[in-house]
Design a protein around this motif. Sequence first.
Motif, PDB file in Angstrom:
ATOM      1  N   UNK A  96       0.835  -1.207   0.000  1.00  0.00           N
ATOM      2  CA  UNK A  96       0.000   0.000   0.000  1.00  0.00           C
ATOM      3  C   UNK A  96       0.869   1.258   0.000  1.00  0.00           C
ATOM      4  N   UNK A  97       1.909   1.258   0.837  1.00  0.00           N
ATOM      5  CA  UNK A  97       2.801   2.416   0.917  1.00  0.00           C
ATOM      6  C   UNK A  97       3.563   2.628  -0.386  1.00  0.00           C
ATOM      7  N   UNK A  98       4.008   1.540  -1.008  1.00  0.00           N
ATOM      8  CA  UNK A  98       4.753   1.643  -2.263  1.00  0.00           C
ATOM      9  C   UNK A  98       3.892   2.234  -3.373  1.00  0.00           C
ATOM     10  N   UNK A  99       2.663   1.766  -3.490  1.00  0.00           N
ATOM     11  CA  UNK A  99       1.760   2.282  -4.521  1.00  0.00           C
ATOM     12  C   UNK A  99       1.447   3.755  -4.258  1.00  0.00           C
ATOM     13  N   UNK A 100       1.223   4.094  -2.993  1.00  0.00           N
ATOM     14  CA  UNK A 100       0.924   5.484  -2.645  1.00  0.00           C
ATOM     15  C   UNK A 100       2.092   6.400  -2.961  1.00  0.00           C
ATOM     16  N   UNK A 101       3.318   5.936  -2.683  1.00  0.00           N
ATOM     17  CA  UNK A 101       4.489   6.763  -2.977  1.00  0.00           C
ATOM     18  C   UNK A 101       4.693   6.922  -4.482  1.00  0.00           C
ATOM     19  N   UNK A 102       4.425   5.869  -5.231  1.00  0.00           N
ATOM     20  CA  UNK A 102       4.519   5.955  -6.688  1.00  0.00           C
ATOM     21  C   UNK A 102       3.565   7.025  -7.215  1.00  0.00           C
ATOM     22  N   UNK A 103       2.322   6.972  -6.757  1.00  0.00           N
ATOM     23  CA  UNK A 103       1.330   7.941  -7.242  1.00  0.00           C
ATOM     24  C   UNK A 103       1.673   9.358  -6.774  1.00  0.00           C
ATOM     25  N   UNK A 104       2.148   9.480  -5.525  1.00  0.00           N
ATOM     26  CA  UNK A 104       2.500  10.804  -5.010  1.00  0.00           C
ATOM     27  C   UNK A 104       3.654  11.417  -5.791  1.00  0.00           C
ATOM     28  N   UNK A 105       4.572  10.578  -6.271  1.00  0.00           N
ATOM     29  CA  UNK A 105       5.749  11.060  -6.998  1.00  0.00           C
ATOM     30  C   UNK A 105       5.435  11.375  -8.449  1.00  0.00           C
ATOM     31  N   UNK A 106       4.705  10.487  -9.125  1.00  0.00           N
ATOM     32  CA  UNK A 106       4.517  10.617 -10.570  1.00  0.00           C
ATOM     33  C   UNK A 106       3.084  10.951 -10.999  1.00  0.00           C
ATOM     34  N   UNK A 107       2.121  10.840 -10.090  1.00  0.00           N
ATOM     35  CA  UNK A 107       0.759  11.262 -10.398  1.00  0.00           C
ATOM     36  C   UNK A 107      -0.067  10.313 -11.233  1.00  0.00           C
ATOM     37  N   UNK A 108       0.461   9.134 -11.552  1.00  0.00           N
ATOM     38  CA  UNK A 108      -0.283   8.160 -12.335  1.00  0.00           C
ATOM     39  C   UNK A 108       0.453   6.822 -12.279  1.00  0.00           C
ATOM     40  N   UNK A 109      -0.259   5.760 -12.629  1.00  0.00           N
ATOM     41  CA  UNK A 109       0.345   4.434 -12.789  1.00  0.00           C
ATOM     42  C   UNK A 109      -0.281   3.813 -14.032  1.00  0.00           C
ATOM     43  N   UNK A 110       0.566   3.464 -14.996  1.00  0.00           N
ATOM     44  CA  UNK A 110       0.093   2.929 -16.276  1.00  0.00           C
ATOM     45  C   UNK A 110       0.368   1.442 -16.453  1.00  0.00           C
ATOM     46  N   UNK A 111       1.376   0.939 -15.757  1.00  0.00           N
ATOM     47  CA  UNK A 111       1.785  -0.452 -15.947  1.00  0.00           C
ATOM     48  C   UNK A 111       2.300  -1.019 -14.636  1.00  0.00           C
ATOM     49  N   UNK A 112       1.801  -2.185 -14.263  1.00  0.00           N
ATOM     50  CA  UNK A 112       2.311  -2.930 -13.113  1.00  0.00           C
ATOM     51  C   UNK A 112       2.923  -4.220 -13.625  1.00  0.00           C
ATOM     52  N   UNK A 113       4.172  -4.457 -13.273  1.00  0.00           N
ATOM     53  CA  UNK A 113       4.845  -5.705 -13.628  1.00  0.00           C
ATOM     54  C   UNK A 113       5.092  -6.479 -12.341  1.00  0.00           C
ATOM     55  N   UNK A 114       4.313  -7.531 -12.139  1.00  0.00           N
ATOM     56  CA  UNK A 114       4.458  -8.378 -10.957  1.00  0.00           C
ATOM     57  C   UNK A 114       5.531  -9.429 -11.221  1.00  0.00           C
ATOM     58  N   UNK A 115       6.761  -9.061 -10.896  1.00  0.00           N
ATOM     59  CA  UNK A 115       7.905  -9.908 -11.202  1.00  0.00           C
ATOM     60  C   UNK A 115       8.541 -10.534  -9.955  1.00  0.00           C
TER      61      UNK A 115
END
Length: 261
Positions: free
Chosen positions: A73-92
């Motif tokens: 949850x924290x990782x996704x929130x920080x991603x959005x806070x930094x870049x303002x969007x998420x277009x691709x998730x790679x579950x590797x």
Amino acid sequence: MAKELENKVAIVTGGGQGIGRGIVMKLLARGMRVVIADKDDDAAAEAADELGENAPDRVFGIQTDVSDEGSVRDMVAETFATYGQIDLLVNNAGHGTKEPIPVEELTLEDWNRVLGTNLTGTFLCSKHAVPHLRKQRGAIVNIASTRALQSEVDTEAYAASKGGIVAITHALAISLGPDVRVNCISPGWIVVDEWQKRSERKAPQLRPQDHAQHPAGRVGHPEDIAEMVAYLGSARAGFITGQNFVIDGGMTKKMMYAGEG
């Protein structure tokens, strides 16, 4: 083609080393902004420094335990806070047991540890990224394995986790379509010795017969998987969802007999 991913945002779990690192490098080369989510904080930071040397504002690493919902949850929130969007998730992100373990000796702790990272991690990252992916009409690419289709002895936890990833891929594709496309890649033998963090990097030791058992004539490289990830994450793959792509140089199609290979 080269610009269709430009300025879009990707999360790559387990992106600090191995196949994940190759995926990060490819996505950065295509102009994406990339978050490296890795349990190994040193590997994540080092990969971000090395791969983002010429564009440090387009990549950062964040320590993430994908089996822990709060961490995800924290990782996704920080991603959005930094870049303002998420277009691709790679579950590797993924791992197995250090050595093969006979099923009657496999502990529940080891079973849960492998399933927790490989399968539960895929679920948790998807769960928390989906609201952002819906807004962008984005994509998820899950990394499974040819072990979902065939096995070596005493690898039940790993095989079960990777088979589960193939199944959750088509389940998510049906649940999230048409807003989010979801596909899966099952790599075969991919050599990652040179794609580790510096302290563990080494030249691969391969024999001619290692290459020869592949109909394609060689073992795989992280770039082979990364190229497909970039394609599946792009608009060019707009009619592809719910699929599992086996990338193994043809190895799983080759009949093998005792003493061969």
